[in-house]
Design a protein around this motif. Structure first.
Motif, PDB file in Angstrom:
ATOM      1  N   ASP A   1       0.837  -1.200   0.000  1.00 57.44           N
ATOM      2  CA  ASP A   1       0.000   0.000   0.000  1.00 57.44           C
ATOM      3  C   ASP A   1       0.873   1.252   0.000  1.00 57.44           C
ATOM      4  OD1 ASP A   1      -2.233   1.629   0.208  1.00 57.44           O
ATOM      5  OD2 ASP A   1      -2.213   1.556   2.396  1.00 57.44           O
ATOM      6  N   ASN A   2       1.878   1.264   0.875  1.00 54.17           N
ATOM      7  CA  ASN A   2       2.762   2.433   0.963  1.00 54.17           C
ATOM      8  C   ASN A   2       3.491   2.692  -0.345  1.00 54.17           C
ATOM      9  OD1 ASN A   2       2.084   2.978   3.563  1.00 54.17           O
ATOM     10  ND2 ASN A   2       3.764   1.808   4.463  1.00 54.17           N
ATOM     11  N   ILE A   3       4.014   1.617  -0.934  1.00 57.00           N
ATOM     12  CA  ILE A   3       4.747   1.779  -2.193  1.00 57.00           C
ATOM     13  C   ILE A   3       3.832   2.319  -3.279  1.00 57.00           C
ATOM     14  CG2 ILE A   3       5.898   0.525  -4.058  1.00 57.00           C
ATOM     15  CD1 ILE A   3       7.117  -1.289  -2.019  1.00 57.00           C
ATOM     16  N   LEU A   4       2.638   1.725  -3.376  1.00 56.06           N
ATOM     17  CA  LEU A   4       1.709   2.165  -4.418  1.00 56.06           C
ATOM     18  C   LEU A   4       1.302   3.625  -4.219  1.00 56.06           C
ATOM     19  CD1 LEU A   4      -0.535  -0.980  -4.929  1.00 56.06           C
ATOM     20  CD2 LEU A   4       1.008   0.071  -6.573  1.00 56.06           C
ATOM     21  N   LEU A   5       1.063   3.994  -2.967  1.00 60.65           N
ATOM     22  CA  LEU A   5       0.686   5.386  -2.693  1.00 60.65           C
ATOM     23  C   LEU A   5       1.772   6.351  -3.146  1.00 60.65           C
ATOM     24  CD1 LEU A   5      -1.142   5.695   0.722  1.00 60.65           C
ATOM     25  CD2 LEU A   5      -1.988   6.060  -1.587  1.00 60.65           C
ATOM     26  N   LEU A   6       3.020   5.995  -2.861  1.00 66.16           N
ATOM     27  CA  LEU A   6       4.130   6.852  -3.296  1.00 66.16           C
ATOM     28  C   LEU A   6       4.169   6.962  -4.815  1.00 66.16           C
ATOM     29  CD1 LEU A   6       7.158   6.035  -0.977  1.00 66.16           C
ATOM     30  CD2 LEU A   6       6.067   8.239  -1.360  1.00 66.16           C
ATOM     31  N   LEU A   7       3.940   5.809  -5.484  1.00 69.16           N
ATOM     32  CA  LEU A   7       3.929   5.816  -6.944  1.00 69.16           C
ATOM     33  C   LEU A   7       2.819   6.736  -7.468  1.00 69.16           C
ATOM     34  CD1 LEU A   7       4.533   2.222  -8.330  1.00 69.16           C
ATOM     35  CD2 LEU A   7       5.712   4.330  -8.933  1.00 69.16           C
ATOM     36  N   PHE A   8       1.629   6.612  -6.867  1.00 67.41           N
ATOM     37  CA  PHE A   8       0.508   7.455  -7.295  1.00 67.41           C
ATOM     38  C   PHE A   8       0.878   8.929  -7.145  1.00 67.41           C
ATOM     39  CE2 PHE A   8      -2.584   3.988  -5.625  1.00 67.41           C
ATOM     40  CZ  PHE A   8      -2.261   3.184  -6.697  1.00 67.41           C
ATOM     41  N   ASP A   9       1.463   9.261  -5.996  1.00 64.28           N
ATOM     42  CA  ASP A   9       1.841  10.655  -5.749  1.00 64.28           C
ATOM     43  C   ASP A   9       2.873  11.132  -6.760  1.00 64.28           C
ATOM     44  OD1 ASP A   9       0.135  11.002  -3.733  1.00 64.28           O
ATOM     45  OD2 ASP A   9       1.592  10.929  -2.105  1.00 64.28           O
ATOM     46  N   ALA A  10       3.800  10.234  -7.096  1.00 62.78           N
ATOM     47  CA  ALA A  10       4.843  10.623  -8.047  1.00 62.78           C
ATOM     48  C   ALA A  10       4.230  10.939  -9.409  1.00 62.78           C
ATOM     49  CB  ALA A  10       5.875   9.506  -8.172  1.00 62.78           C
ATOM     50  N   VAL A  11       3.336  10.059  -9.861  1.00 61.18           N
ATOM     51  CA  VAL A  11       2.732  10.289 -11.182  1.00 61.18           C
ATOM     52  C   VAL A  11       1.836  11.525 -11.158  1.00 61.18           C
ATOM     53  CG1 VAL A  11       1.174   9.325 -12.899  1.00 61.18           C
ATOM     54  CG2 VAL A  11       2.868   7.868 -11.831  1.00 61.18           C
ATOM     55  N   ARG A  12       1.180  11.742 -10.019  1.00 58.57           N
ATOM     56  CA  ARG A  12       0.294  12.900  -9.937  1.00 58.57           C
ATOM     57  C   ARG A  12       1.045  14.212  -9.889  1.00 58.57           C
ATOM     58  NH1 ARG A  12      -4.775  12.189  -5.981  1.00 58.57           N
ATOM     59  NH2 ARG A  12      -4.666  14.420  -6.049  1.00 58.57           N
ATOM     60  N   SER A  13       2.337  14.154  -9.596  1.00 57.74           N
ATOM     61  CA  SER A  13       3.062  15.418  -9.512  1.00 57.74           C
ATOM     62  C   SER A  13       3.585  15.874 -10.872  1.00 57.74           C
ATOM     63  CB  SER A  13       4.191  15.325  -8.486  1.00 57.74           C
ATOM     64  OG  SER A  13       5.032  14.265  -8.806  1.00 57.74           O
ATOM     65  N   PHE A  14       3.289  15.111 -11.940  1.00 58.77           N
ATOM     66  CA  PHE A  14       3.564  15.643 -13.280  1.00 58.77           C
ATOM     67  C   PHE A  14       2.381  16.502 -13.705  1.00 58.77           C
ATOM     68  CE2 PHE A  14       5.667  11.347 -13.914  1.00 58.77           C
ATOM     69  CZ  PHE A  14       6.945  11.822 -13.850  1.00 58.77           C
ATOM     70  N   PRO A  15       2.635  17.709 -14.230  1.00 56.75           N
ATOM     71  CA  PRO A  15       1.515  18.422 -14.837  1.00 56.75           C
ATOM     72  C   PRO A  15       1.140  17.715 -16.142  1.00 56.75           C
ATOM     73  CG  PRO A  15       3.533  19.719 -14.980  1.00 56.75           C
ATOM     74  CD  PRO A  15       3.881  18.452 -14.279  1.00 56.75           C
ATOM     75  N   VAL A  16      -0.146  17.440 -16.329  1.00 59.77           N
ATOM     76  CA  VAL A  16      -0.590  16.570 -17.419  1.00 59.77           C
ATOM     77  C   VAL A  16      -0.019  16.985 -18.772  1.00 59.77           C
ATOM     78  CG1 VAL A  16      -2.584  15.686 -18.666  1.00 59.77           C
ATOM     79  CG2 VAL A  16      -2.708  16.028 -16.210  1.00 59.77           C
ATOM     80  N   ILE A  17      -0.154  18.279 -19.085  1.00 61.39           N
ATOM     81  CA  ILE A  17       0.248  18.721 -20.422  1.00 61.39           C
ATOM     82  C   ILE A  17       1.763  18.620 -20.603  1.00 61.39           C
ATOM     83  CG2 ILE A  17       0.358  20.721 -21.942  1.00 61.39           C
ATOM     84  CD1 ILE A  17      -2.345  19.410 -21.930  1.00 61.39           C
ATOM     85  N   VAL A  18       2.506  19.033 -19.577  1.00 63.06           N
ATOM     86  CA  VAL A  18       3.971  18.973 -19.664  1.00 63.06           C
ATOM     87  C   VAL A  18       4.432  17.526 -19.801  1.00 63.06           C
ATOM     88  CG1 VAL A  18       6.113  19.452 -18.442  1.00 63.06           C
ATOM     89  CG2 VAL A  18       4.266  21.115 -18.388  1.00 63.06           C
ATOM     90  N   PHE A  19       3.836  16.657 -19.001  1.00 62.57           N
ATOM     91  CA  PHE A  19       4.151  15.228 -19.082  1.00 62.57           C
ATOM     92  C   PHE A  19       3.795  14.693 -20.473  1.00 62.57           C
ATOM     93  CE2 PHE A  19       2.579  10.826 -18.456  1.00 62.57           C
ATOM     94  CZ  PHE A  19       3.767  10.244 -18.076  1.00 62.57           C
ATOM     95  N   GLY A  20       2.634  15.121 -20.971  1.00 59.26           N
ATOM     96  CA  GLY A  20       2.209  14.709 -22.302  1.00 59.26           C
ATOM     97  C   GLY A  20       3.213  15.128 -23.355  1.00 59.26           C
ATOM     98  N   LEU A  21       3.691  16.367 -23.233  1.00 52.14           N
ATOM     99  CA  LEU A  21       4.659  16.861 -24.209  1.00 52.14           C
ATOM    100  C   LEU A  21       5.946  16.042 -24.145  1.00 52.14           C
ATOM    101  CD1 LEU A  21       4.109  20.698 -23.857  1.00 52.14           C
ATOM    102  CD2 LEU A  21       3.431  19.207 -25.728  1.00 52.14           C
ATOM    103  N   ALA A  22       6.348  15.663 -22.923  1.00 52.46           N
ATOM    104  CA  ALA A  22       7.553  14.851 -22.785  1.00 52.46           C
ATOM    105  C   ALA A  22       7.368  13.511 -23.488  1.00 52.46           C
ATOM    106  CB  ALA A  22       7.872  14.636 -21.310  1.00 52.46           C
TER     107      ALA A  22
END
Lengths: 301, 312
Positions: free
Chosen positions: A130-151
């Motif tokens: 649970d802890n690992i997954l939560l960290l992963l979720f937080d990491a992915v959520r900290s990308f701004p969608v459009i900037v991440f998309g452009l990357a």
């Protein structure tokens, strides 16, 4: 005295035997009492209808170039005008609804499935996972969608698949988090404990008892996220990083319009109409549905 | 409080490291050689080998990651593929424009949205409340780039009240250039903030301490401002903290549409020319901004509401 008693009991009996209106009917009545919800429903049906029927209802071929006036305003022949190449904007907009809906269904379906699975695992599995997954979720959520998309576009090149991938990846954590919260609150419920005491395996408990309770709120969230997904697709296509021309996407239509904004306002105005309709429609409908089913839903975020 | 702060800070660092790792793993999962991709199909094998070496691609993946993090810690984000300038310098040149845009957007949105939400809660079901409600839902759902296009069309191209291109020089001129982009980025936040403040205000107004203040006969204005609003803006703070990611995405469009300098314009240009070091640098910096913003809003919340500290 006796007569009145009898009356009462008959009335009671009548009350008891009268059929309660079905759940679906109740929801329909509630929706009917919400004017914005009705507007939303009408707009959503309109757009979905356009998307399904687009090959049959477009007045012209969306890629056909007309000899008539370019960048023409609305006229009887071209209701929404023509673009810089002389193509019919209405036809392009209707054809674009297909792309938009395709992206919405593909991304939300993928994100919902993966999010649900990860959420169930995080909520029901061991604490460390649970802890690992939560960290992963937080990491992915900290990308701004459009900037991440452009990357991602830089890596994979601009295409419809890239857009779908971008939106799916960035939506998964949101659904997974909610599925996790719901699962956690259910795992200690008495009926789940009873089920386990009787020897039910993890898979059975998750699939038969927890999943149906988790999926409902998620579906409402998904319906509210449709405009967001469509906006992201249109946005990336607007930047030239999504669907490639000459495929008519709402984003590319707007991009064409932006290029000629000093010559004619019509392409931008006509091109933005469907985006406005679809976002308003799904938001109004989603809000109404949320009010009916689960007013507290968004607070879990 | 200190313990909470340290734990929260530690988690943020882990999140950033994870985010960067995910990005780099993706770079490796992509079929094809990044060096070939940057150089294009006509590159000679020697040039590819040289670029691979320069990018450190000939080393093992864990080694690459270690070197990469080492560089990031020293503030080195690599070099621009075309001009060989330091990516850090390029990004830092553009960053102030984006930060200015975001701050201006959220500032005007808060200045309008919070009082509007407050008014709606106090005067429930009046016509202004109802209009605010419908307008909130509408402005929230319309994408910011459509708003930006409308603003450009109406006020820059049509009425010519505001300039359509650039960021301007000097204070007054910069401000003049900032109005339309900030309008487009901020407009949906007016609705967001009004809604959330209205909802939490209604909740707070029913709480015991507000009723108590009423029973003591305090003036209504004082009750609203000093007792209710102070607590009711908390969810708005959280929302803004979590919303920096959306603000950054909206800024990308505003910068492209109004041809302003900034991180968004930079990254779009870099993607067009496949200038990967710049793209990665921009992603890194924006991710950092988002994590810091979330951290700050969490800390503000913990400072204002002790209950938050207990369950991390």
């Amino acid at each position: 005295m006796a007569a009145s008693e009898e009356n009462v009991s008959i009335a009671d009996h009548a009350k008891r035997t009268r059929r309660e209106p079905g759940a679906l009917r109740q929801y329909a009545t509630q929706l009917a009492g919400n004017p914005l919800g009705i507007v939303g429903l009408v707009l959503v049906v309109l757009i979905i209808g356009c998307a399904i029927l687009s090959p049959w209802i477009v007045p012209y071929d969306p890629t056909q170039i007309f000899v008539g006036p370019r960048l023409g305003g609305p006229s009887w022949a071209h209701w929404l005008g023509t673009d810089q190449l002389g193509r019919d904007t209405l036809s392009r907009v209707i054809a674009g609804s297909r792309i938009a809906m395709l992206v919405a269904v593909a991304t939300l379906g993928t994100a919902l499935t993966i999010g649900l699975l990860l959420g169930l695992i995080a909520g029901y599995g061991p604490q460390w996972l649970d802890n690992i997954l939560l960290l992963l979720f937080d990491a992915v959520r900290s990308f701004p969608v459009i900037v991440f998309g452009l990357a991602l576009v830089t890596l994979l090149g601009p295409s419809l698949q890239t857009v779908i991938l971008v939106v799916a990846i960035t939506s998964v954590p949101i659904y997974a988090r909610i599925a996790r919260t719901q699962t956690q609150s259910l795992r200690n419920a008495e009926y789940i404990q009873a089920e386990r005491a009787m020897g039910a395996g993890t898979m059975r408990t998750l699939a038969i008892h927890i999943l149906p309770n988790v999926i409902g709120p998620l579906l409402i969230l998904v319906s509210m996220d449709v405009p967001l997904v469509i906006a992201t697709e249109a946005g990336l296509s607007f930047l030239g990083m999504g669907v490639r021309p000459p495929t008519p996407s709402w984003g590319t239509i707007l991009n064409d319009g932006y290029g000629v904004i000093r010559n004619s306002p019509w392409p931008v105005i006509s091109g933005s109409v469907p985006i406005v309709i679809v976002t308003l429609g799904f938001t109004f409908l989603g809000e109404a549905l949320r009010d009916i089913f689960d007013p507290k839903l968004r607070r879990d975020l | 409080m200190l313990f909470y702060f340290i734990r929260r800070l530690g988690l943020s660092v882990i999140v950033v490291v994870l985010a960067v790792t995910i990005l780099n793993v993706m770079l490796h999962l992509v079929p094809g050689d990044p060096a070939v991709m940057i150089l294009g199909p006509r590159a000679t094998p020697e040039l590819i080998a040289k670029t691979r070496e320069a990018m450190g691609l000939d080393r093992s993946f864990p080694m690459q990651m270690a070197i990469f993090f080492g560089n990031v810690l020293r503030g080195d984000l690599g070099r621009d593929v075309f001009t060989d300038r330091s990516v850090t310098t390029i990004v830092m040149e553009q960053l102030p424009y984006t930060l200015m845009l975001i701050t201006a957007s959220i500032a005007w949105a808060a200045a309008l949205g919070i009082p509007l939400g407050c008014y709606s809660a106090l005067h429930r079901n009046t016509w202004l409340d109802k209009i605010t409600g419908v307008l909130s839902v509408s402005t929230i759902s319309i994408p910011s780039f459509v708003m930006a296009l409308y603003a450009l069309l109406a006020f820059a191209v049509g009425l010519k009240w505001f300039p359509a291109v650039g960021a301007g020089e000097g204070f007054a001129d910069s401000f003049h250039h900032l109005v339309l982009p900030a309008f487009a980025v901020g407009i949906s936040w007016v609705g967001y903030l009004a809604r959330i403040v209205r909802a939490s205000m209604l909740e707070v107004l029913g709480e015991t301490h507000v009723r108590m203040a009423r029973a003591f006969g305090l003036r209504e204005r004082k009750i609203v401002v000093a007792y209710a609003l102070r607590i009711a803006v908390l969810p708005a703070v959280t929302l803004i903290g979590a919303g920096v990611a959306y603000l950054l995405s909206a800024a990308v469009f505003a910068e492209v549409i109004f041809a302003r300098p900034g991180i968004g314009a930079l990254i779009v240009k870099a993607v067009d020319s496949r200038n990967y070091p710049i793209v990665l640098g921009c992603v890194l910096v924006t991710t950092g901004i988002i994590v810091v913003a979330t951290l700050i809003s969490d800390l503000v919340n913990a400072w204002l509401d002790p209950r938050v500290r207990e369950n991390l």
